[in-house]
Design an enzyme around this catalytic site. Structure first.
Site, PDB file in Angstrom:
ATOM      1  N   GLY A   1      12.121  -3.639   3.161  1.00  0.00           N
ATOM      2  CA  GLY A   1      11.377  -4.869   3.448  1.00  0.00           C
ATOM      3  C   GLY A   1      11.238  -5.733   2.204  1.00  0.00           C
ATOM      4  O   GLY A   1      11.384  -6.962   2.263  1.00  0.00           O
TER       5      GLY A   1
ATOM      6  N   HIS B   1       0.830  -1.221   0.000  1.00  0.00           N
ATOM      7  CA  HIS B   1       0.000   0.000   0.000  1.00  0.00           C
ATOM      8  C   HIS B   1       0.859   1.264   0.000  1.00  0.00           C
ATOM      9  O   HIS B   1       0.441   2.302  -0.506  1.00  0.00           O
ATOM     10  CB  HIS B   1      -0.929  -0.002   1.211  1.00  0.00           C
ATOM     11  CG  HIS B   1      -0.210  -0.213   2.509  1.00  0.00           C
ATOM     12  ND1 HIS B   1       0.196  -1.461   2.926  1.00  0.00           N
ATOM     13  CD2 HIS B   1       0.218   0.664   3.445  1.00  0.00           C
ATOM     14  CE1 HIS B   1       0.820  -1.342   4.080  1.00  0.00           C
ATOM     15  NE2 HIS B   1       0.858  -0.062   4.421  1.00  0.00           N
TER      16      HIS B   1
ATOM     17  N   HIS C   1      27.318  -5.553 -11.985  1.00  0.00           N
ATOM     18  CA  HIS C   1      28.216  -6.385 -11.173  1.00  0.00           C
ATOM     19  C   HIS C   1      27.495  -7.499 -10.408  1.00  0.00           C
ATOM     20  O   HIS C   1      28.067  -8.574 -10.226  1.00  0.00           O
ATOM     21  CB  HIS C   1      28.965  -5.511 -10.159  1.00  0.00           C
ATOM     22  CG  HIS C   1      29.994  -4.621 -10.803  1.00  0.00           C
ATOM     23  ND1 HIS C   1      30.883  -3.867 -10.066  1.00  0.00           N
ATOM     24  CD2 HIS C   1      30.268  -4.362 -12.105  1.00  0.00           C
ATOM     25  CE1 HIS C   1      31.670  -3.184 -10.897  1.00  0.00           C
ATOM     26  NE2 HIS C   1      31.308  -3.457 -12.140  1.00  0.00           N
ATOM     27  N   ASN C   2      26.309  -7.233  -9.906  1.00  0.00           N
ATOM     28  CA  ASN C   2      25.624  -8.207  -9.044  1.00  0.00           C
ATOM     29  C   ASN C   2      24.527  -8.983  -9.772  1.00  0.00           C
ATOM     30  O   ASN C   2      23.889  -9.859  -9.182  1.00  0.00           O
ATOM     31  CB  ASN C   2      25.017  -7.515  -7.810  1.00  0.00           C
ATOM     32  CG  ASN C   2      26.002  -6.620  -7.093  1.00  0.00           C
ATOM     33  OD1 ASN C   2      25.840  -5.390  -7.079  1.00  0.00           O
ATOM     34  ND2 ASN C   2      27.051  -7.195  -6.518  1.00  0.00           N
TER      35      ASN C   2
ATOM     36  N   CYS D   1       7.904  -0.472  -1.767  1.00  0.00           N
ATOM     37  CA  CYS D   1       7.220  -0.350  -0.483  1.00  0.00           C
ATOM     38  C   CYS D   1       7.568   1.044   0.047  1.00  0.00           C
ATOM     39  O   CYS D   1       7.926   1.935  -0.725  1.00  0.00           O
ATOM     40  CB  CYS D   1       7.594  -1.488   0.470  1.00  0.00           C
ATOM     41  SG  CYS D   1       9.342  -1.627   0.891  1.00  0.00           S
ATOM     42  N   GLY D   2       7.456   1.243   1.357  1.00  0.00           N
ATOM     43  CA  GLY D   2       7.750   2.569   1.883  1.00  0.00           C
ATOM     44  C   GLY D   2       9.223   2.921   1.757  1.00  0.00           C
ATOM     45  O   GLY D   2       9.595   4.011   1.321  1.00  0.00           O
ATOM     46  N   THR D   3      10.081   1.990   2.136  1.00  0.00           N
ATOM     47  CA  THR D   3      11.524   2.228   2.118  1.00  0.00           C
ATOM     48  C   THR D   3      12.272   1.448   1.039  1.00  0.00           C
ATOM     49  O   THR D   3      13.420   1.779   0.728  1.00  0.00           O
ATOM     50  CB  THR D   3      12.141   1.778   3.458  1.00  0.00           C
ATOM     51  OG1 THR D   3      11.863   0.368   3.614  1.00  0.00           O
ATOM     52  CG2 THR D   3      11.564   2.555   4.635  1.00  0.00           C
ATOM     53  N   GLY D   4      11.670   0.388   0.545  1.00  0.00           N
ATOM     54  CA  GLY D   4      12.357  -0.547  -0.358  1.00  0.00           C
ATOM     55  C   GLY D   4      13.087  -1.641   0.398  1.00  0.00           C
ATOM     56  O   GLY D   4      13.454  -2.664  -0.179  1.00  0.00           O
TER      57      GLY D   4
ATOM     58  N   ARG E   1      34.355 -12.014 -13.948  1.00  0.00           N
ATOM     59  CA  ARG E   1      34.697 -12.133 -12.526  1.00  0.00           C
ATOM     60  C   ARG E   1      33.483 -11.872 -11.633  1.00  0.00           C
ATOM     61  O   ARG E   1      33.397 -12.382 -10.508  1.00  0.00           O
ATOM     62  CB  ARG E   1      35.835 -11.181 -12.167  1.00  0.00           C
ATOM     63  CG  ARG E   1      35.471  -9.698 -12.179  1.00  0.00           C
ATOM     64  CD  ARG E   1      36.688  -8.814 -11.933  1.00  0.00           C
ATOM     65  NE  ARG E   1      36.331  -7.409 -11.737  1.00  0.00           N
ATOM     66  CZ  ARG E   1      36.010  -6.571 -12.713  1.00  0.00           C
ATOM     67  NH1 ARG E   1      35.988  -6.983 -13.970  1.00  0.00           N
ATOM     68  NH2 ARG E   1      35.707  -5.301 -12.450  1.00  0.00           N
ATOM     69  N   HIS E   2      32.527 -11.126 -12.148  1.00  0.00           N
ATOM     70  CA  HIS E   2      31.332 -10.843 -11.347  1.00  0.00           C
ATOM     71  C   HIS E   2      30.455 -12.092 -11.207  1.00  0.00           C
ATOM     72  O   HIS E   2      29.835 -12.313 -10.169  1.00  0.00           O
ATOM     73  CB  HIS E   2      30.544  -9.689 -11.959  1.00  0.00           C
ATOM     74  CG  HIS E   2      31.354  -8.440 -12.082  1.00  0.00           C
ATOM     75  ND1 HIS E   2      31.872  -7.800 -10.973  1.00  0.00           N
ATOM     76  CD2 HIS E   2      31.765  -7.735 -13.157  1.00  0.00           C
ATOM     77  CE1 HIS E   2      32.566  -6.739 -11.378  1.00  0.00           C
ATOM     78  NE2 HIS E   2      32.522  -6.682 -12.692  1.00  0.00           N
TER      79      HIS E   2
ATOM     80  N   ARG F   1       8.589   6.304  -0.074  1.00  0.00           N
ATOM     81  CA  ARG F   1       8.738   7.337   0.953  1.00  0.00           C
ATOM     82  C   ARG F   1      10.184   7.810   1.073  1.00  0.00           C
ATOM     83  O   ARG F   1      10.487   8.656   1.912  1.00  0.00           O
ATOM     84  CB  ARG F   1       8.258   6.792   2.309  1.00  0.00           C
ATOM     85  CG  ARG F   1       6.778   6.452   2.327  1.00  0.00           C
ATOM     86  CD  ARG F   1       6.395   5.730   3.612  1.00  0.00           C
ATOM     87  NE  ARG F   1       4.969   5.413   3.639  1.00  0.00           N
ATOM     88  CZ  ARG F   1       4.408   4.495   4.435  1.00  0.00           C
ATOM     89  NH1 ARG F   1       5.169   3.797   5.265  1.00  0.00           N
ATOM     90  NH2 ARG F   1       3.115   4.274   4.399  1.00  0.00           N
TER      91      ARG F   1
ATOM     92  N   ARG G   1      31.860 -14.275  -8.465  1.00  0.00           N
ATOM     93  CA  ARG G   1      31.505 -13.803  -7.116  1.00  0.00           C
ATOM     94  C   ARG G   1      30.057 -14.138  -6.782  1.00  0.00           C
ATOM     95  O   ARG G   1      29.745 -14.500  -5.628  1.00  0.00           O
ATOM     96  CB  ARG G   1      31.760 -12.296  -7.027  1.00  0.00           C
ATOM     97  CG  ARG G   1      33.254 -11.995  -7.048  1.00  0.00           C
ATOM     98  CD  ARG G   1      33.565 -10.547  -7.280  1.00  0.00           C
ATOM     99  NE  ARG G   1      35.020 -10.359  -7.351  1.00  0.00           N
ATOM    100  CZ  ARG G   1      35.610  -9.329  -7.936  1.00  0.00           C
ATOM    101  NH1 ARG G   1      34.886  -8.368  -8.506  1.00  0.00           N
ATOM    102  NH2 ARG G   1      36.918  -9.239  -7.951  1.00  0.00           N
TER     103      ARG G   1
HETATM  104  C1  RB5 Z   1       4.449  -0.086   5.433  1.00  0.00           C
HETATM  105  O1  RB5 Z   1       3.984   0.895   6.302  1.00  0.00           O
HETATM  106  C2  RB5 Z   1       5.971  -0.135   5.442  1.00  0.00           C
HETATM  107  O2  RB5 Z   1       6.422  -0.664   6.635  1.00  0.00           O
HETATM  108  C3  RB5 Z   1       6.465  -0.937   4.266  1.00  0.00           C
HETATM  109  O3  RB5 Z   1       5.973  -0.374   3.094  1.00  0.00           O
HETATM  110  C4  RB5 Z   1       7.969  -1.023   4.027  1.00  0.00           C
HETATM  111  O4  RB5 Z   1       8.582   0.220   4.100  1.00  0.00           O
HETATM  112  C5  RB5 Z   1       8.691  -2.076   4.709  1.00  0.00           C
HETATM  113  O5  RB5 Z   1       9.893  -2.268   4.474  1.00  0.00           O
END
Ligand code: RB5
Length: 147
Positions: free
Chosen positions: A76, A14, A104-105, A71-74, A138-139, A115, A142
């Site tokens: 999770g 979400h 490389h990865n 997600c909010g931060t990427g 080489r990548h 966010r 690894r």
């Molecule tokens: C949801 O609120 C938040 O926790 C999720 O999107 C994410 O940032 C988790 O890593």
């Protein structure tokens, strides 16, 4: 120039659904094909490990070659997706890193935080990720050490 053989899996919880819509439109306009693995618009809240699992499995099974999870931060999404064997998910906040995780990865999933970065930078990160090729050599050695 889009790689027409590339099928890209998209997923978001979400907190990432606006970027998912934006990315889908952007990739389609560039000639890429995408598959949307949710969260569906009518669903109010989604658990990121569930969406990450859908996208990771699509790549494991060869139905898609690359994935993008938001997600909010990427963070999770990267943690959850990388638990699936063969999945290398990288959380990127710069074009520099987005290029190197492909070159490389051989990252097969980009994760990004709606966010954490603005939409302009997010699109630049996305473009870099989908257009950069793995360098091998080489990548690859690894990457093999991670098994
Ligand atoms: C949801 O609120 C938040 O926790 C999720 O999107 C994410 O940032 C988790 O890593």
């Amino acid at each position: 120039m889009a790689d027409n053989n590339l099928l890209i899996a998209l997923g978001a919880d979400h907190a990432g659904r606006d970027f998912k819509r934006l990315f889908k439109e952007h990739l389609t306009a560039k000639g890429f094909e995408t598959i949307d693995f949710g969260v569906e618009d009518h669903v109010e809240k989604a658990d990121y490990p569930v969406i990450a699992g859908r996208v990771a499995q699509a790549i494991q099974e060869g139905r898609c070659q690359l994935g993008v999870l938001i997600c909010g931060t990427g963070a999770g999404m990267a943690m959850a997706a990388s638990r699936y064997p063969g999945i290398r998910a990288a959380n990127c906040q710069s074009e520099y890193v987005a290029g190197l995780v492909r070159a490389h990865n051989n990252a097969n999933i980009l994760t990004i935080g709606q966010r954490a970065v603005g939409p302009g930078l997010a699109l630049a990160i996305l473009d870099t990720f989908v257009s950069t090729k793995f360098e091998g050599g080489r990548h690859q050695d690894r990457i093999d050490l991670m098994r």
